[in-house]
Design an enzyme around this catalytic site. Structure first.
Site, PDB file in Angstrom:
ATOM      1  CD  GLU A   1      -3.181  -0.688   2.101  1.00  0.00           C
ATOM      2  OE1 GLU A   1      -3.020   0.230   2.907  1.00  0.00           O
ATOM      3  OE2 GLU A   1      -4.213  -1.369   2.039  1.00  0.00           O
TER       4      GLU A   1
ATOM      5  CB  SER B   1     -20.488  -4.232 -11.939  1.00  0.00           C
ATOM      6  OG  SER B   1     -19.562  -4.579 -12.924  1.00  0.00           O
TER       7      SER B   1
ATOM      8  CE1 TYR C   1     -18.899  -9.445 -12.496  1.00  0.00           C
ATOM      9  CE2 TYR C   1     -19.943  -7.670 -11.285  1.00  0.00           C
ATOM     10  CZ  TYR C   1     -19.524  -8.212 -12.480  1.00  0.00           C
ATOM     11  OH  TYR C   1     -19.733  -7.537 -13.646  1.00  0.00           O
TER      12      TYR C   1
ATOM     13  NE  ARG D   1     -24.094  -8.006 -20.694  1.00  0.00           N
ATOM     14  CZ  ARG D   1     -23.369  -7.380 -19.760  1.00  0.00           C
ATOM     15  NH1 ARG D   1     -22.105  -7.696 -19.559  1.00  0.00           N
ATOM     16  NH2 ARG D   1     -23.915  -6.407 -19.042  1.00  0.00           N
TER      17      ARG D   1
ATOM     18  CD  GLU E   1     -26.583  -1.837 -18.270  1.00  0.00           C
ATOM     19  OE1 GLU E   1     -26.944  -0.830 -17.630  1.00  0.00           O
ATOM     20  OE2 GLU E   1     -25.726  -2.627 -17.858  1.00  0.00           O
TER      21      GLU E   1
ATOM     22  N   GLY F   1     -17.966  -8.048 -18.985  1.00  0.00           N
ATOM     23  CA  GLY F   1     -17.150  -8.852 -18.093  1.00  0.00           C
ATOM     24  C   GLY F   1     -16.579 -10.081 -18.777  1.00  0.00           C
TER      25      GLY F   1
END
Length: 365
Positions: A68, A192, A261, A301, A316, A322
């Site tokens: 980090e 998502s 997911y 898609r 949409e 993905g």
């Protein structure tokens, strides 16, 4: 015998977006599917601070072992930047005399600063081919408000909706009188299902709008459509083709981020969808029409709602769909007879072909 040099493919993943983690999962699959007999992998990680780093792999990121800096996970890689007009030259910022070159970039980036035209513009300035839609198609596809208005103008059916910008005066009761109950609230430029909520009354609507504004400066309030969720994949440039049609059904209230997911048991993917041939033809035709109307290239898609009365609405379009193990875009192509590896190869070839054609355009008179 002269050996043909491998095409260097920069896989761009991560990103300064709430869909960062989804990008890692998609990128892992794309990297694993890359044909090593034809392509050389060049992984380029974009951390949540927006820094670009050359890395060896993304395994340590998926394992959660990243270091980090300033509270943002980064990789032990080389800081790099594309050079405008550099034809794929990535300068190593730690040593400006050193560079890495790529022949084409495959952006596996979801959400803002990834599939909204920003990366596509940068790569155009850098003079390197880019997989997927170009600037305009990416920008239009990302903004649900703009894309729905263009689809509606072209006579393609979409659900009734309102779009609001931060600071607008919003009369929730009036909106509900117009759209009915329930409604869905969505950030205008995220995917998502991040920030998406279902509202059953005015107070829930206001709360959902406030929550969506934490992710975007524009939100949509959309009429609820009771029906099946149907999807179709598009592939190509000037003469695109469509895949078989798929269907998603979820045990959750709607096809949420968790259902997509996290909870692998929440969603049922049916490919091909159990719909009659006439409806299948209608979905595929509308997918191609939407692809053209929204200025897309390479891949997309297209998502639909199929109502009980047989009406079909475009929900949409996703210009960087993905590529995770649960993602419909590659699954629909596999069911169409196009293997995952060959799909990735075709997407790269389409990008390079389109770039070559654009290079032939005159830049002076």
């Amino acid at each position: 015998m002269v050996e043909t040099a491998l095409v260097k493919v920069g896989i761009l993943f991560g990103g300064k977006s709430v869909e960062h983690e989804v990008s890692l999962l998609s990128a892992k699959n794309v990297m694993d599917a890359l044909d090593s007999d034809r392509f050389e992998l060049v992984p380029i990680f974009v951390d949540k601070a927006g820094r670009w780093l050359l890395v060896d792999s993304l395994d340590f990121l998926l394992g959660g072992a990243a270091a980090e800096s300033d509270g943002v996970a980064i990789s032990p890689g080389l800081l790099v930047s594309f050079v405008p007009g550099g034809k794929g030259r990535l300068v190593h910022l730690s040593d400006m005399a050193s560079s890495t070159f790529v022949d084409v970039v495959f952006p596996v980036l979801h959400g803002s600063c990834g599939e909204d035209g920003s990366i596509q513009g940068l790569l155009k300035l850098a003079g390197v081919p880019c997989v997927g839609s170009e600037i305009i198609g990416s920008a239009i596809g990302m903004d649900k408000d703009v894309s729905k208005r263009l689809l509606r103008e072209a006579g393609i059916p979409v659900a009734p909706f309102y779009a609001f910008r931060r600071g607008d005066a919003i009369d929730c009761r009036k909106v509900l009188e117009e759209l009915g109950l329930p409604v869905f609230v969505k950030p205008a430029s995220l995917g998502s299902s991040v920030g998406v909520a279902k509202a059953e009354d005015a107070s829930e609507l206001q709360a959902a709008i406030d929550a969506a504004f934490k992710f975007d400066t524009k939100v949509l309030v959309e009429k609820f459509v009771e029906g099946r969720e149907i999807e179709c994949a598009v592939l190509g440039n000037g003469n695109p083709v469509t895949s078989v049609v798929g269907e998603i059904s979820s045990s959750h209230d709607f096809y949420s981020y968790e259902a997509k997911y996290i909870d692998k048991k929440a969603a049922k993917l049916t490919v091909p969808a159990n719909i009659d041939p006439t409806m299948t033809d209608r979905v595929r035709a509308l997918s191609l029409q939407s692809f053209h109307v929204l200025c897309c290239t390479g891949m997309a898609r297209v998502d639909f709602f199929l109502s009980k009365d047989g009406s079909l609405l475009v929900n949409e379009i996703n210009t960087i769909p993905g590529f995770t193990s649960m993602s419909m875009y590659p699954l629909m192509w596999q069911a169409s007879g196009l293997a995952y590896r060959e799909l990735i190869t075709q997407l790269i070839e389409l990008a390079m072909q389109r770039f070559a054609l654009n290079e032939e355009l005159k830049t002076s008179v």
